[in-house]
Design a protein around this motif. Structure first.
Motif: not given
Length: 162
Positions: A1-20
């Motif tokens: 079970m691994d927790v990691s961080l991924e820097m959000i790039g421009e292609d992740g903005v839509t997914a971040l909007n949905k998470l917000v």
């Protein structure tokens, strides 16, 4: 079970909007916020503004490769402080130390002064941050009121690399 961080790039903005939006919905239970007539909790929000701000670092929190939440760090140059601006873990991943592990991974990426804050109405967040900080820095943090007087904030300094 691994927790990691991924820097959000421009292609992740839509997914971040949905998470917000999911975060706003989730917090409505505590904040008392109502949904807008357009069916959204957050009006006219676009995380592209965060993405384009050179003082904001955006991360997906991943658990076993799957998105489990997000973290937003705002660097405040005039105060020379790293501010945990937003932090959200999906309900499915709560109470499994995923949030704590992710928060510590974020802290470990930045040296210097740190600030975390919560709203008075968000008691679960207050408990989470106090417990996480206690584990991370012991009693080496100071808790005061947010500058807008809407809740507590904690500050500490991270001087060494881990």
């Amino acid at each position: 079970m691994d927790v990691s961080l991924e820097m959000i790039g421009e292609d992740g903005v839509t997914a971040l909007n949905k998470l917000v939006e999911l975060a706003a919905y989730d917090l409505s239970e505590l904040s008392g916020s109502d949904i807008h007539e357009n069916g959204m909790f957050v009006m006219d929000f676009d995380s592209r503004n965060w993405f384009e701000d050179s003082n904001m670092d955006l991360y997906f929190i991943r658990y076993d490769g799957k998105i489990a939440g997000f973290a937003v760090v705002r660097i405040i140059p005039e105060e020379e402080i790293n501010y945990f601006n937003h932090f959200f873990v999906l309900r499915k991943y709560r109470n499994k130390k995923i949030g704590k592990d992710a928060a510590i991974k974020v802290f470990n990426r930045y040296l210097g002064k740190w600030r975390v804050s919560q709203f008075d109405w968000n008691l679960p967040a207050q408990q989470f941050w106090r417990k996480t900080l206690k584990e991370y820095v012991g009693d080496n943090y100071v808790e005061t009121r947010r500058k807008d007087n809407k809740g507590p904030m904690q500050e500490f300094e991270r001087e060494t690399c881990t």
